[in-house]
Design a protein around this motif. Structure first.
Motif, PDB file in Angstrom:
ATOM      1  N   LEU A 138       0.853  -1.174   0.000  1.00 15.81           N
ATOM      2  CA  LEU A 138       0.000   0.000   0.000  1.00 15.81           C
ATOM      3  C   LEU A 138       0.896   1.232   0.000  1.00 15.81           C
ATOM      4  N   VAL A 139       0.338   2.337  -0.442  1.00  9.70           N
ATOM      5  CA  VAL A 139       1.034   3.626  -0.408  1.00  9.70           C
ATOM      6  C   VAL A 139       0.641   4.330   0.886  1.00  9.70           C
ATOM      7  N   TYR A 140       1.660   4.814   1.613  1.00  8.00           N
ATOM      8  CA  TYR A 140       1.414   5.540   2.858  1.00  8.00           C
ATOM      9  C   TYR A 140       2.345   6.753   2.896  1.00  8.00           C
ATOM     10  N   GLY A 141       1.874   7.881   2.412  1.00  9.41           N
ATOM     11  CA  GLY A 141       2.635   9.115   2.455  1.00  9.41           C
ATOM     12  C   GLY A 141       3.849   9.117   1.543  1.00  9.41           C
ATOM     13  N   PHE A 142       4.842   9.923   1.912  1.00  7.40           N
ATOM     14  CA  PHE A 142       6.031  10.126   1.090  1.00  7.40           C
ATOM     15  C   PHE A 142       7.294   9.703   1.844  1.00  7.40           C
ATOM     16  N   TYR A 143       8.319   9.304   1.072  1.00 11.37           N
ATOM     17  CA  TYR A 143       9.615   8.968   1.659  1.00 11.37           C
ATOM     18  C   TYR A 143      10.311  10.193   2.257  1.00 11.37           C
ATOM     19  N   ARG A 144      10.071  11.357   1.661  1.00 10.98           N
ATOM     20  CA  ARG A 144      10.800  12.576   2.030  1.00 10.98           C
ATOM     21  C   ARG A 144       9.822  13.736   2.035  1.00 10.98           C
ATOM     22  N   LYS A 162       7.926   7.694  -7.697  1.00  9.13           N
ATOM     23  CA  LYS A 162       9.252   7.554  -7.086  1.00  9.13           C
ATOM     24  C   LYS A 162       9.323   8.222  -5.720  1.00  9.13           C
ATOM     25  N   TYR A 163       8.366   9.088  -5.400  1.00 12.10           N
ATOM     26  CA  TYR A 163       8.345   9.765  -4.105  1.00 12.10           C
ATOM     27  C   TYR A 163       7.429   9.066  -3.083  1.00 12.10           C
ATOM     28  N   LEU A 164       6.599   8.147  -3.552  1.00 10.53           N
ATOM     29  CA  LEU A 164       5.600   7.535  -2.681  1.00 10.53           C
ATOM     30  C   LEU A 164       6.219   6.438  -1.818  1.00 10.53           C
ATOM     31  N   GLN A 165       5.824   6.403  -0.573  1.00 10.35           N
ATOM     32  CA  GLN A 165       6.301   5.367   0.343  1.00 10.35           C
ATOM     33  C   GLN A 165       5.410   4.136   0.218  1.00 10.35           C
ATOM     34  N   LYS A 166       5.985   3.023  -0.189  1.00 13.30           N
ATOM     35  CA  LYS A 166       5.232   1.787  -0.338  1.00 13.30           C
ATOM     36  C   LYS A 166       5.562   0.841   0.808  1.00 13.30           C
ATOM     37  N   VAL A 167       4.517   0.258   1.370  1.00 10.20           N
ATOM     38  CA  VAL A 167       4.642  -0.606   2.542  1.00 10.20           C
ATOM     39  C   VAL A 167       4.113  -1.989   2.191  1.00 10.20           C
ATOM     40  N   LYS A 168       4.913  -3.026   2.425  1.00 11.19           N
ATOM     41  CA  LYS A 168       4.439  -4.388   2.187  1.00 11.19           C
ATOM     42  C   LYS A 168       3.379  -4.736   3.223  1.00 11.19           C
ATOM     43  N   ILE A 169       2.381  -5.480   2.794  1.00 13.61           N
ATOM     44  CA  ILE A 169       1.301  -5.848   3.703  1.00 13.61           C
ATOM     45  C   ILE A 169       1.098  -7.352   3.691  1.00 13.61           C
ATOM     46  N   SER A 233       7.242  10.679   5.969  1.00  9.60           N
ATOM     47  CA  SER A 233       6.748   9.937   7.129  1.00  9.60           C
ATOM     48  C   SER A 233       7.463   8.593   7.262  1.00  9.60           C
ATOM     49  N   VAL A 234       7.475   8.093   8.455  1.00  9.47           N
ATOM     50  CA  VAL A 234       8.034   6.775   8.735  1.00  9.47           C
ATOM     51  C   VAL A 234       6.989   5.724   8.381  1.00  9.47           C
ATOM     52  N   ALA A 235       7.421   4.626   7.796  1.00  9.12           N
ATOM     53  CA  ALA A 235       6.486   3.553   7.461  1.00  9.12           C
ATOM     54  C   ALA A 235       5.796   3.069   8.728  1.00  9.12           C
ATOM     55  N   PRO A 236       4.478   2.922   8.699  1.00  4.53           N
ATOM     56  CA  PRO A 236       3.760   2.515   9.914  1.00  4.53           C
ATOM     57  C   PRO A 236       4.143   1.097  10.340  1.00  4.53           C
ATOM     58  N   ARG A 237       4.297   0.913  11.649  1.00  3.30           N
ATOM     59  CA  ARG A 237       4.570  -0.404  12.207  1.00  3.30           C
ATOM     60  C   ARG A 237       3.286  -0.997  12.775  1.00  3.30           C
ATOM     61  N   GLN A 238       3.217  -2.299  12.782  1.00  2.00           N
ATOM     62  CA  GLN A 238       2.044  -2.955  13.341  1.00  2.00           C
ATOM     63  C   GLN A 238       2.064  -2.812  14.867  1.00  2.00           C
ATOM     64  N   PRO A 239       0.955  -2.363  15.443  1.00  2.73           N
ATOM     65  CA  PRO A 239       0.913  -2.163  16.893  1.00  2.73           C
ATOM     66  C   PRO A 239       0.910  -3.482  17.648  1.00  2.73           C
ATOM     67  N   MET A 240       1.343  -3.435  18.885  1.00  2.05           N
ATOM     68  CA  MET A 240       1.245  -4.600  19.759  1.00  2.05           C
ATOM     69  C   MET A 240      -0.226  -4.875  20.049  1.00  2.05           C
TER      70      MET A 240
END
Length: 334
Positions: A138-144, A162-169, A233-240
């Motif tokens: 998924l795309v979640y914000g920008f790398y920079r 090239k600017y989009l932050q992609k996160v594996k799900i 933004s920092v790539a979101p981490r899965q919460p506990m």
């Protein structure tokens, strides 16, 4: 608070969704969730909705066949007294089958929507990943950090990816998408979405795709830039997450925000048990979305069978409910 006397038509009831045939959809909602729509592709089902773009219909009980919006207008007590209800259903619950990438988009907050979109709500949303292919992202914000000039230029030149932050799900992931976050669901994702009751989407980029009429879909770049968070933004981490076990079931919180709260409930009992977690008080309704398995819910000894893909509305001030079966449910309330 005095408890409202419940009549027969205030029992829990099933909902029939509205369907949407956006060009990026597939067949999984039909094949795996038994969604019977004459739509190809079937991209989304709006499981619990009073939004005019897709209103759910009551599918059981005395009110069967009525629009959910009409039922709640006639019985506002079903919503409860939570400030977010204010006489209207404040949420919208969807199932989403992304066979192809969704557009890169952003949603406004409540203040912007109220001022610029005729008093509409903005859109904050939560995604629960029901399934995902090996390479799904998924795309979640920008790398920079970005600015409007750089972003406009990249959109014009088709280089924005090239600017989009992609996160594996992967299956069972949870993401909260705050208004203003540039985002997109990637191909291969099957998602349950809980959101504010809004259909405001500002498209930034759509891969130059053509719709069924051979035309590109409308972009909303000026509005998108007005509301988008352009900070890196920092790539979101899965919460506990912690499962709490009770007799016959276990539950965990997935998301709690000022707009809604969502729990995942795992039912596994061959005996019919009273489950206090499914009794509503006067504060809020509950919605149960069955995302796997099946079971039976008893409301005042009235049985309600449910299966994978079914959605159940439980009015505020319900009696204690009894359930049995083996199922995974998402429980949504205010």
């Amino acid at each position: 608070m005095t408890k409202i006397n419940m009549s027969l038509n205030c029992n829990a009831f099933l909902l029939k969704p509205a369907g949407q045939d956006y060009l990026w959809g597939g067949r999984r909602l039909k094949d795996e969730f038994s969604k019977e729509f004459d739509l190809t592709p079937l991209a989304e089902t709006w499981e619990c909705s009073t939004h005019p773009d897709g209103i759910s219909i009551v599918a059981s009980g005395e009110m069967e066949g009525m629009l959910l919006s009409k039922v709640l207008k006639e019985h506002p007590e079903y919503l409860g007294t939570h400030p977010k209800t204010d006489g209207e259903l404040p949420i919208l619950i969807k199932l989403i089958d992304a066979k192809k990438d969704l557009s890169v988009q952003v949603h406004p907050d409540d203040a912007y929507a109220k001022e610029h979109e005729m008093g509409s709500l903005g859109k904050n949303e939560m995604w629960y990943v029901l399934d995902a292919t090996k390479d799904a992202t998924l795309v979640y914000g920008f790398y920079r950090d970005m600015d409007q000039e750089i972003l406009r230029k990249s959109l014009h030149e088709g280089t924005v990816e090239k600017y989009l932050q992609k996160v594996k799900i992967q299956k069972d992931d949870v993401f909260y998408i705050e208004s203003g976050t540039v985002h997109a669901i990637g191909a291969g994702a099957l998602i349950a979405e809980i959101q504010e009751n809004s259909n405001l989407t500002y498209r930034l980029y759509d891969y130059n795709r053509l719709n069924k009429n051979g035309k590109t879909r409308e972009l909303h770049i000026d509005k998108a830039l007005a509301v988008a968070n352009l900070k890196g933004s920092v790539a979101p981490r899965q919460p506990m997450r912690v499962l709490k076990y009770k007799r016959g079931y276990a539950s965990e919180f997935l998301c709690r925000c000022k707009y809604f709260q969502v729990e995942r409930v795992l039912i596994n009992t061959e005996r019919t048990r009273t489950m206090a977690d499914f009794q509503t008080d006067g504060n809020s309704f509950q919605v149960l979305l069955c995302v796997d398995g099946c079971g039976i819910l008893f409301d005042e000894n009235i049985p309600l069978n449910f299966f994978k893909g079914d959605c159940i509305f439980i009015p505020a001030n319900s009696v204690p409910l009894k359930l049995h079966g083996k199922a995974q449910l998402l429980k949504v309330s205010c």
